[in-house]
Design an enzyme around this catalytic site. Structure first.
Site, short mmCIF file in Angstrom:
data_model
loop_
_atom_site.label_atom_id
_atom_site.label_comp_id
_atom_site.label_asym_id
_atom_site.label_seq_id
_atom_site.Cartn_x
_atom_site.Cartn_y
_atom_site.Cartn_z
CB THR A 66 63.49 15.49 -24.77
OG1 THR A 66 64.90 15.56 -24.99
CG2 THR A 66 63.09 14.06 -24.48
CG ASN A 71 67.76 15.98 -33.62
OD1 ASN A 71 68.14 17.02 -34.11
ND2 ASN A 71 67.31 15.89 -32.36
CE1 TYR A 85 78.24 19.34 -32.12
CE2 TYR A 85 78.91 21.30 -33.35
CZ TYR A 85 77.94 20.36 -33.01
OH TYR A 85 76.67 20.45 -33.55
CE LYS A 110 76.60 17.40 -34.88
NZ LYS A 110 75.41 16.53 -34.94
CB VAL A 120 69.26 25.94 -34.53
CG1 VAL A 120 67.75 25.80 -34.43
CG2 VAL A 120 69.76 25.52 -35.91
P1 NDP Z 1 69.10 20.39 -27.97
O1 NDP Z 1 70.09 20.35 -26.86
O2 NDP Z 1 67.99 21.36 -27.90
O3 NDP Z 1 68.50 18.92 -28.22
C1 NDP Z 1 69.34 17.81 -28.25
C2 NDP Z 1 68.51 16.55 -28.20
O4 NDP Z 1 69.40 15.42 -28.25
C3 NDP Z 1 67.71 16.43 -26.92
O5 NDP Z 1 66.42 15.93 -27.21
C4 NDP Z 1 68.49 15.42 -26.09
O6 NDP Z 1 67.59 14.67 -25.30
C5 NDP Z 1 69.08 14.54 -27.19
N1 NDP Z 1 70.26 13.81 -26.73
C6 NDP Z 1 71.46 14.30 -26.36
N2 NDP Z 1 72.28 13.29 -25.96
C7 NDP Z 1 71.56 12.15 -26.08
C8 NDP Z 1 71.84 10.77 -25.84
N3 NDP Z 1 73.02 10.37 -25.35
N4 NDP Z 1 70.88 9.86 -26.07
C9 NDP Z 1 69.68 10.25 -26.55
N5 NDP Z 1 69.35 11.53 -26.83
C10 NDP Z 1 70.28 12.46 -26.59
O7 NDP Z 1 69.98 20.65 -29.29
P2 NDP Z 1 69.57 20.83 -30.82
O8 NDP Z 1 68.16 20.54 -31.05
O9 NDP Z 1 70.10 22.13 -31.25
O10 NDP Z 1 70.51 19.70 -31.46
C11 NDP Z 1 70.01 18.65 -32.24
C12 NDP Z 1 71.08 18.25 -33.24
O11 NDP Z 1 71.34 19.35 -34.11
C13 NDP Z 1 72.43 17.86 -32.63
O12 NDP Z 1 72.93 16.76 -33.33
C14 NDP Z 1 73.29 19.10 -32.87
O13 NDP Z 1 74.65 18.80 -32.95
C15 NDP Z 1 72.74 19.58 -34.19
N6 NDP Z 1 72.96 20.98 -34.52
C16 NDP Z 1 72.52 21.98 -33.71
C17 NDP Z 1 72.74 23.31 -34.06
C18 NDP Z 1 72.34 24.46 -33.20
O14 NDP Z 1 72.85 25.58 -33.44
N7 NDP Z 1 71.45 24.30 -32.25
C19 NDP Z 1 73.43 23.64 -35.31
C20 NDP Z 1 73.88 22.50 -36.06
C21 NDP Z 1 73.63 21.23 -35.69
P3 NDP Z 1 67.86 14.19 -23.79
O15 NDP Z 1 68.69 15.25 -23.13
O16 NDP Z 1 66.48 14.05 -23.23
O17 NDP Z 1 68.55 12.89 -23.95
C1 8X3 Z 2 76.13 23.83 -34.05
C2 8X3 Z 2 76.50 25.09 -34.72
O1 8X3 Z 2 78.44 26.63 -35.27
O2 8X3 Z 2 78.02 26.16 -32.93
O3 8X3 Z 2 76.51 22.73 -34.78
O4 8X3 Z 2 79.00 24.51 -34.35
S1 8X3 Z 2 78.07 25.61 -34.31
#
Ligand code: NDP
Ligand code: 8X3
Length: 252
Positions: free
Chosen positions: A10, A86, A152, A156, A185
């Site tokens: 989403t 993800n 967190y 990971k 990101v």
């Molecule tokens: P966003 O917050 O933009 O997206 C997170 C997504 O995860 C949403 O679609 C949300 O959907 C879904 N989500 C969260 N909790 C649940 C749940 N309990 N059940 C189902 N879906 C869930 O974050 P990102 O796109 O940045 O994050 C995606 C992944 O990447 C994560 O695992 C994050 O840890 C990882 N990541 C992100 C980084 C960053 O800097 N952004 C860096 C490194 C890793 P909804 O709320 O609709 O459930």
């Molecule tokens: C998300 C990136 O550096 O905030 O995993 O942990 S950081």
């Protein structure tokens, strides 16, 4: 035509990944908790790329729901080629001694237990099919702990370790397992981490060019384009201005 299941589609990386696979003529099962947004994403992708999209509203923390959703997939959707684990989040950025128990539980339940629930349910299908590819989205936080990132980072690190275990255990079935470690990101990630404090979230990406969800989607997609005999075990992708979770070259 390949079938791709993406959790957390989403927003952010998951949503961009859904678009990337759709652009490449894959059919999608997309999940997330926010039903309205999920249905909108499914509709938009179907309109734009004319591929089938099945939205499945799901909280990955609820194992019963996960099992029901996966085992209840219509026959024509059971042939899952790629699972992108993800869905995940960070909540809070405090020393552990000031940690909020509910924040810890949300992170552990989503990032570790949720990923396991979905993987177990989908692996069952992939094992039957003797093919598949599981892609786990970890983080640079899974490679290196940083101050106040405690739980967190631990979740990971757990994803990192589980990915290695999955690869060893699924090898015999011809199922590939890949780990993706993004750096910073710009998505909804920091808005969630700082509980809706948009200014603090924005400040996270000040002074340098962060990655976009599309950058990570590109890398995820690439790992699925290799021939069956080759696998990318792990990829770490950061902004050019980031060296470690804590070291950035920022311009004021
Ligand atoms: P966003 O917050 O933009 O997206 C997170 C997504 O995860 C949403 O679609 C949300 O959907 C879904 N989500 C969260 N909790 C649940 C749940 N309990 N059940 C189902 N879906 C869930 O974050 P990102 O796109 O940045 O994050 C995606 C992944 O990447 C994560 O695992 C994050 O840890 C990882 N990541 C992100 C980084 C960053 O800097 N952004 C860096 C490194 C890793 P909804 O709320 O609709 O459930
Ligand atoms: C998300 C990136 O550096 O905030 O995993 O942990 S950081």
């Amino acid at each position: 035509m390949k079938t791709i299941l993406i959790t957390g589609a989403t927003a952010g990386i998951g949503k961009a990944t859904a678009y990337k696979f759709a652009e490449n003529k894959c059919r999608l099962i997309i999940t997330g908790r926010r039903e309205k947004i999920l249905n909108e994403v499914a509709f938009e992708i179907n309109e734009k790329y004319k591929v089938e999209v099945l939205p499945v509203c799901l909280d990955v923390r609820k194992n019963e729901d996960v099992e029901k959703a996966v085992s209840g997939l219509p026959k024509e959707w059971r042939n899952i080629d790629v699972l992108v684990n993800n869905a995940g989040l960070a909540v809070g950025l405090n020393p552990f001694y000031d940690g909020v128990i509910d924040d810890w539980e949300r992170m552990i339940d989503t990032n570790v237990k949720g990923l396991l629930y979905v993987s177990k349910a989908v692996a069952k299908i992939m094992i039957e099919n003797r093919k598949g590819h599981i892609i786990n989205i970890s983080s640079v936080a899974g490679k290196e702990t940083y101050p106040n990132g405690n739980v967190y980072c631990a979740t990971k690190h757990a994803v990192d370790s589980l990915t290695n275990g999955m690869r060893m255990e699924l090898l015999q079935f011809g199922i590939k397992v890949t780990l993706i470690n993004p750096g910073a990101v710009e998505t909804e990630f920091s808005i969630v981490r700082f509980k809706g404090d948009n200014q603090r979230a924005k400040d996270t990406y000040k002074g340098y060019q962060p990655l976009t969800g599309a950058d990570i989607a590109e890398a995820i997609f690439y790992t699925t384009t290799l021939p069956q005999h080759a696998n990318i075990n792990e990829l770490t992708i950061t902004p050019s201005a980031q060296a470690t979770p804590m070291i950035f070259h920022k311009k004021n």
